[in-house]
Design a protein around this motif. Structure first.
Motif, PDB file in Angstrom:
ATOM      1  N   LEU A   1      19.285  -9.041 -36.208  1.00 18.98           N
ATOM      2  CA  LEU A   1      20.651  -8.816 -35.746  1.00 18.98           C
ATOM      3  C   LEU A   1      20.618  -8.149 -34.380  1.00 18.98           C
ATOM      4  CD1 LEU A   1      22.040  -7.471 -39.127  1.00 18.98           C
ATOM      5  CD2 LEU A   1      22.655  -9.655 -38.077  1.00 18.98           C
ATOM      6  N   ASP A   2      20.987  -8.897 -33.367  1.00 18.83           N
ATOM      7  CA  ASP A   2      21.035  -8.473 -31.973  1.00 18.83           C
ATOM      8  C   ASP A   2      19.640  -8.224 -31.379  1.00 18.83           C
ATOM      9  OD1 ASP A   2      23.629  -8.868 -31.184  1.00 18.83           O
ATOM     10  OD2 ASP A   2      24.308  -6.883 -31.779  1.00 18.83           O
TER      11      ASP A   2
ATOM     12  N   LEU B   1      20.403 -13.359 -34.507  1.00 14.58           N
ATOM     13  CA  LEU B   1      21.851 -13.521 -34.557  1.00 14.58           C
ATOM     14  C   LEU B   1      22.475 -12.584 -33.525  1.00 14.58           C
ATOM     15  CD1 LEU B   1      22.181 -13.338 -38.458  1.00 14.58           C
ATOM     16  CD2 LEU B   1      21.948 -15.399 -37.059  1.00 14.58           C
ATOM     17  N   ILE B   2      23.049 -13.153 -32.480  1.00 11.75           N
ATOM     18  CA  ILE B   2      23.635 -12.364 -31.398  1.00 11.75           C
ATOM     19  C   ILE B   2      25.120 -12.133 -31.683  1.00 11.75           C
ATOM     20  CG2 ILE B   2      24.176 -12.311 -28.927  1.00 11.75           C
ATOM     21  CD1 ILE B   2      21.213 -12.001 -29.486  1.00 11.75           C
TER      22      ILE B   2
ATOM     23  N   ARG C   1      14.853 -19.072 -32.988  1.00  9.86           N
ATOM     24  CA  ARG C   1      16.153 -19.719 -33.117  1.00  9.86           C
ATOM     25  C   ARG C   1      17.219 -18.689 -32.777  1.00  9.86           C
ATOM     26  NH1 ARG C   1      14.039 -21.932 -38.319  1.00  9.86           N
ATOM     27  NH2 ARG C   1      13.176 -23.982 -37.805  1.00  9.86           N
ATOM     28  N   LEU C   2      17.943 -18.945 -31.711  1.00  6.54           N
ATOM     29  CA  LEU C   2      18.959 -18.014 -31.238  1.00  6.54           C
ATOM     30  C   LEU C   2      20.330 -18.517 -31.675  1.00  6.54           C
ATOM     31  CD1 LEU C   2      18.955 -15.402 -29.492  1.00  6.54           C
ATOM     32  CD2 LEU C   2      19.606 -16.847 -27.549  1.00  6.54           C
ATOM     33  N   HIS C   3      21.038 -17.674 -32.447  1.00  3.69           N
ATOM     34  CA  HIS C   3      22.346 -18.034 -32.992  1.00  3.69           C
ATOM     35  C   HIS C   3      23.424 -17.173 -32.342  1.00  3.69           C
ATOM     36  CE1 HIS C   3      19.290 -18.906 -36.045  1.00  3.69           C
ATOM     37  NE2 HIS C   3      20.111 -19.764 -36.605  1.00  3.69           N
ATOM     38  N   GLY C   4      24.583 -17.749 -32.120  1.00  9.42           N
ATOM     39  CA  GLY C   4      25.683 -16.976 -31.579  1.00  9.42           C
ATOM     40  C   GLY C   4      26.913 -17.830 -31.360  1.00  9.42           C
ATOM     41  N   GLY C   5      27.919 -17.257 -30.697  1.00 11.02           N
ATOM     42  CA  GLY C   5      29.205 -17.916 -30.556  1.00 11.02           C
ATOM     43  C   GLY C   5      29.358 -18.711 -29.276  1.00 11.02           C
ATOM     44  N   PHE C   6      30.409 -19.511 -29.242  1.00 12.58           N
ATOM     45  CA  PHE C   6      30.801 -20.283 -28.069  1.00 12.58           C
ATOM     46  C   PHE C   6      31.629 -19.400 -27.152  1.00 12.58           C
ATOM     47  CE2 PHE C   6      33.988 -22.942 -25.929  1.00 12.58           C
ATOM     48  CZ  PHE C   6      33.172 -23.867 -25.283  1.00 12.58           C
ATOM     49  N   ASP C   7      31.345 -19.443 -25.850  1.00 11.99           N
ATOM     50  CA  ASP C   7      32.067 -18.634 -24.871  1.00 11.99           C
ATOM     51  C   ASP C   7      33.140 -19.486 -24.200  1.00 11.99           C
ATOM     52  OD1 ASP C   7      32.970 -16.929 -22.946  1.00 11.99           O
ATOM     53  OD2 ASP C   7      31.095 -16.835 -21.814  1.00 11.99           O
TER      54      ASP C   7
ATOM     55  N   ILE D   1      21.573 -22.391 -31.615  1.00 13.73           N
ATOM     56  CA  ILE D   1      22.518 -22.807 -32.643  1.00 13.73           C
ATOM     57  C   ILE D   1      23.823 -22.050 -32.414  1.00 13.73           C
ATOM     58  CG2 ILE D   1      22.991 -22.898 -35.123  1.00 13.73           C
ATOM     59  CD1 ILE D   1      19.885 -22.873 -35.488  1.00 13.73           C
ATOM     60  N   THR D   2      24.863 -22.782 -32.028  1.00 10.35           N
ATOM     61  CA  THR D   2      26.176 -22.181 -31.789  1.00 10.35           C
ATOM     62  C   THR D   2      26.966 -22.188 -33.089  1.00 10.35           C
ATOM     63  OG1 THR D   2      26.180 -22.840 -29.463  1.00 10.35           O
ATOM     64  CG2 THR D   2      28.309 -22.334 -30.470  1.00 10.35           C
ATOM     65  N   LEU D   3      27.417 -21.014 -33.493  1.00 12.56           N
ATOM     66  CA  LEU D   3      28.104 -20.845 -34.769  1.00 12.56           C
ATOM     67  C   LEU D   3      29.620 -20.811 -34.582  1.00 12.56           C
ATOM     68  CD1 LEU D   3      25.786 -18.062 -36.252  1.00 12.56           C
ATOM     69  CD2 LEU D   3      25.642 -20.533 -36.632  1.00 12.56           C
TER      70      LEU D   3
END
Length: 295
Positions: free
Chosen positions: A41-42, A65-66, A91-97, A131-133
């Motif tokens: 986490l981060d 998980l960012i 594997r870098l996961h996070g949101g769409f900007d 991976i964009t969540l």
């Protein structure tokens, strides 16, 4: 599951004798499932010492998980040692900007521009995946289910719920409980309060009955008025949130970087007294670098 804290300070790393007990690295938390799958986490500065600990178990597959893209949550990424070793996978996961119109891949691309870092992303030896969540849409990582929850911060900011084999963790990242932006005598107050109540209820539902809640407790109640709108919570707000969500244990994190260990312990004890009516049946602890909690 096992939770290990590698970085618990907020905003900027603050090493030195005044922070040696709780640590000066910024946000990074290691989660191990019962199957020993690695979730992180981060990726604050605490990611570097975590990466050193992984050298004994190569090759590794690390799922990071960012929560959001502020520096104190991503600074460690270029220094994640497994990235430089063939056979590893990140594997870098996070949101769409919505501002840039890009996914989580932007976090690495911006940090590793050659003007800012001497190694290009293309030169790294590990396999890098992005991976964009999407908020509220569960995502499977091995035996764990990850559910992002949109929280309140000046940029797109995810909290993450991790469920695995009947156990659960929720991490807020940086989060300020939504509040009414209108004066109580403004005609827009009532409508906006409905929105605030709905948002807080949805957040509490996302955390509902978690075994472990790790929450942003940057400020005291007295400090908060001058920090309002900065996107951070208080000890009192996080304790109230944990109680509303029926969490079993609350770890207070994102410690104010100007606060020494002694000062941190003092304001924590004062917060427990202030919120004593809510602490019955709730275990509340200060997060500390090196602390491992297994359940």
């Amino acid at each position: 599951m096992r939770v290990t804290f590698w970085g618990v300070r907020g905003s900027i790393a603050s090493p030195g004798p005044a922070t040696v007990r709780y640590g000066g690295n910024t946000t990074c938390i290691e989660i191990r499932t019962d199957n020993n799958e690695l979730l992180i986490l981060d990726a604050g500065t605490g990611l570097f010492p975590l990466s050193q600990s992984l050298l004994s178990e190569m090759p590794v597959t690390a799922n990071i998980l960012i929560t959001h893209s502020h520096w104190d949550h991503i600074q460690g990424l270029p220094f994640f040692i497994p990235n430089f070793i063939p056979g590893n996978t990140l594997r870098l996961h996070g949101g769409f900007d919505p501002v840039t119109g890009k996914g989580i891949e932007q976090v690495m691309a911006v940090q590793m521009q050659y003007s800012f870092f001497p190694v290009r992303e293309e030169e790294m030896k590990a396999r890098l995946e992005y991976i964009t969540l999407t908020p509220n849409i569960p995502h499977r990582i091995g035996s764990a289910t990850i559910t992002p929850c949109l929280l309140n911060h000046p940029v797109i900011d995810f909290g993450y719920r991790i469920d695995c084999n009947g156990k659960s963790v929720f991490f807020t990242g940086d989060h300020e409980p939504p509040y009414n932006i209108y004066p109580c005598d403004d005609r827009g107050y009532g409508e906006y309060q409905t929105f605030v109540d709905d948002r807080n209820a949805a957040i509490h539902d996302a955390m509902r009955n978690v075994d472990v809640l790790i929450a942003d407790c940057s400020y005291t109640t007295a400090e908060y008025p001058s920090k309002r709108g900065w996107g951070h919570g208080t000890f009192a707000s996080s304790i109230a949130c944990a109680k509303a969500a029926n969490a079993k244990i609350l770890f207070c994190t994102h410690h104010e970087p100007l606060r020494s260990d002694a000062a941190l312990e003092q304001v924590f004890q004062e917060a427990l007294i202030e919120s004593s009516s809510l602490c019955n049946g709730l275990d509340v602890q200060l997060a500390r670098e090196g602390l491992t909690y297994e359940f």
